[in-house]
Design a protein around this motif. Structure first.
Motif, PDB file in Angstrom:
ATOM      1  N   SER A   1       1.188   4.684  -1.934  1.00  0.00           N
ATOM      2  CA  SER A   1       0.475   5.839  -1.614  1.00  0.00           C
ATOM      3  C   SER A   1       1.513   6.984  -1.287  1.00  0.00           C
ATOM      4  CB  SER A   1      -0.284   5.499  -0.413  1.00  0.00           C
ATOM      5  OG  SER A   1       0.531   4.816   0.743  1.00  0.00           O
TER       6      SER A   1
ATOM      7  N   THR B   1      -3.280  -4.137  -4.703  1.00  0.00           N
ATOM      8  CA  THR B   1      -2.842  -3.488  -3.382  1.00  0.00           C
ATOM      9  C   THR B   1      -2.102  -1.983  -3.850  1.00  0.00           C
ATOM     10  OG1 THR B   1      -3.015  -5.611  -2.393  1.00  0.00           O
ATOM     11  CG2 THR B   1      -1.996  -3.697  -1.338  1.00  0.00           C
TER      12      THR B   1
ATOM     13  N   ILE C   1      -9.242   4.054   1.479  1.00  0.00           N
ATOM     14  CA  ILE C   1      -8.486   2.618   1.652  1.00  0.00           C
ATOM     15  C   ILE C   1      -9.053   1.526   2.387  1.00  0.00           C
ATOM     16  CG2 ILE C   1      -6.188   1.645   2.359  1.00  0.00           C
ATOM     17  CD1 ILE C   1      -5.113   4.443   1.503  1.00  0.00           C
TER      18      ILE C   1
ATOM     19  N   GLY D   1      -5.396   6.170  -3.236  1.00  0.00           N
ATOM     20  CA  GLY D   1      -5.653   6.604  -1.857  1.00  0.00           C
ATOM     21  C   GLY D   1      -4.870   7.682  -1.676  1.00  0.00           C
TER      22      GLY D   1
ATOM     23  N   VAL E   1      -4.542   0.534  -5.060  1.00  0.00           N
ATOM     24  CA  VAL E   1      -5.358   1.010  -4.052  1.00  0.00           C
ATOM     25  C   VAL E   1      -4.372   1.994  -3.340  1.00  0.00           C
ATOM     26  CG1 VAL E   1      -6.277   0.648  -1.813  1.00  0.00           C
ATOM     27  CG2 VAL E   1      -6.922  -1.000  -3.690  1.00  0.00           C
TER      28      VAL E   1
ATOM     29  N   LEU F   1       0.901  -1.249   0.037  1.00  0.00           N
ATOM     30  CA  LEU F   1       0.064  -0.087   0.047  1.00  0.00           C
ATOM     31  C   LEU F   1       0.979   1.433   0.205  1.00  0.00           C
ATOM     32  CD1 LEU F   1      -2.750  -0.950   2.774  1.00  0.00           C
ATOM     33  CD2 LEU F   1      -3.168  -0.495   0.122  1.00  0.00           C
TER      34      LEU F   1
ATOM     35  N   ASP G   1      -4.722  -0.701   8.308  1.00  0.00           N
ATOM     36  CA  ASP G   1      -5.111   0.621   7.804  1.00  0.00           C
ATOM     37  C   ASP G   1      -4.390   1.483   8.547  1.00  0.00           C
ATOM     38  OD1 ASP G   1      -6.710   2.492   5.821  1.00  0.00           O
ATOM     39  OD2 ASP G   1      -7.381   3.236   8.019  1.00  0.00           O
TER      40      ASP G   1
ATOM     41  N   ALA H   1     -11.635  -0.062   0.139  1.00  0.00           N
ATOM     42  CA  ALA H   1     -10.836  -1.176  -0.828  1.00  0.00           C
ATOM     43  C   ALA H   1     -10.339  -2.419  -0.214  1.00  0.00           C
ATOM     44  CB  ALA H   1      -9.791  -0.454  -1.582  1.00  0.00           C
TER      45      ALA H   1
ATOM     46  N   LEU I   1     -10.998  -6.448  -1.215  1.00  0.00           N
ATOM     47  CA  LEU I   1      -9.880  -7.057  -1.903  1.00  0.00           C
ATOM     48  C   LEU I   1      -9.581  -8.271  -0.737  1.00  0.00           C
ATOM     49  CD1 LEU I   1      -7.417  -4.443  -3.147  1.00  0.00           C
ATOM     50  CD2 LEU I   1      -8.516  -6.229  -4.459  1.00  0.00           C
TER      51      LEU I   1
END
Length: 291
Positions: free
Chosen positions: A81, A141, A163, A148, A144, A77, A183, A166, A170
């Protein structure tokens, strides 16, 4: 620098929600500053992101200690991001895209609430796997994280709300507290990147950030402590309510209607939870008489 007691109290309450659900910081904190404290939009976004860069690690550490974080998922992630969040700050200043992103995210959150409600009524019990047993899907991922991060850089909204929705899609096998823990940890480098961009090019205000930090640090710690040990059903119910609140505020729904909608959603959630609990309760065994 001087702290605002009212803003401290508000940030404390919002931070509890962040610790409990992993979301709501940008979608609740930024609108709160704009609506109730008349903070200019760019200043609200900048100060919220800088405060989140300090607040998020507090909740993340709690979940790391309880083992409700998938670090491989966090890594993929963040690979998308972190650079996207920094770039999002430039987009926010170069183009007036904040409102479009805000409304699109509001609609997406409403759809997520509907999806969670349907899943609950159809009997979805949430994930049962350990956070470390989940098979990570790298490319989805990474995408995402990129989307995000871009949204966070533009509006400060999305590190939790977008996120986590999502991740629900997923990785349905993740338990509710694993969703929150993963998260919260992935949001740390994300908001740090976006905060750095706003410190350099935004409208950061030290007084605002000080008030946010004083209230949010104890709030997010308290919320994270509860969420790391709370039943999955309770956390999912709270996730749905916070998603609904975030969506309504992003769509600029009137405050009275928002309160009424949240009250109705809370009542429906409590009643549904109790009815489902009765339906799933084990029935007493019938005794068979001896001949």
């Amino acid at each position: 620098m001087s702290a605002d007691p009212a803003l401290i109290g508000g940030s404390f309450l919002v931070a509890i929600v962040v610790g409990l659900t992993g979301m709501g910081g940008g979608a609740l904190m930024t609108p709160m500053m704009m609506l109730f404290f008349n903070v200019p939009p760019l200043a609200a976004v900048s100060s919220d992101l800088v405060a989140s860069a300090v607040m998020k690690p507090v909740g993340g550490v709690v979940h790391l200690r309880t083992g409700t974080v998938n670090l491989r998922l966090v890594a993929w992630l963040c690979a998308g991001s972190v650079p996207a969040a920094f770039c999002g700050v430039f987009l926010a200043r170069a183009f007036a895209v904040t409102d479009a992103v805000k409304y699109a995210l509001g609609v997406a959150l409403l759809l997520a609430v509907a999806g969670m409600a349907v899943k609950t009524w159809l009997g979805g019990r949430g994930g049962t796997s350990s956070a470390h047993e989940i098979v990570v899907r790298p490319i989805p991922t990474l995408l995402v994280g990129t989307v995000g991060g871009l949204v966070v850089g533009v509006s400060s909204v999305g590190s939790g709300s977008l996120i986590i929705v999502a991740l629900l899609v997923l990785y349905p096998a993740l338990k509710a507290n694993q969703l929150v823990g993963t998260d919260l940890v992935q949001a740390v480098p994300l908001v740090v990147s976006a905060a750095l961009g706003h410190l350099l090019f935004g409208d950061f205000q030290a007084d605002l950030t000080l008030s946010l930090l004083i209230g949010s640090i104890p709030g997010v710690y308290l919320g994270a402590r509860i969420s790391s040990r709370a039943p999955g059903g309770l956390i999912r119910a709270m996730l749905a309510i916070v998603l609904l609140a975030s969506a309504l505020k992003l769509l600029d729904v009137d405050n009275t209607l928002t309160v009424c909608a949240l009250a109705a959603a809370t009542v429906v959630t409590v009643v549904g939870w109790r009815l489902r609990g009765r339906a799933e309760a084990p029935r007493p065994r019938e005794t068979v008489g001896t001949r």
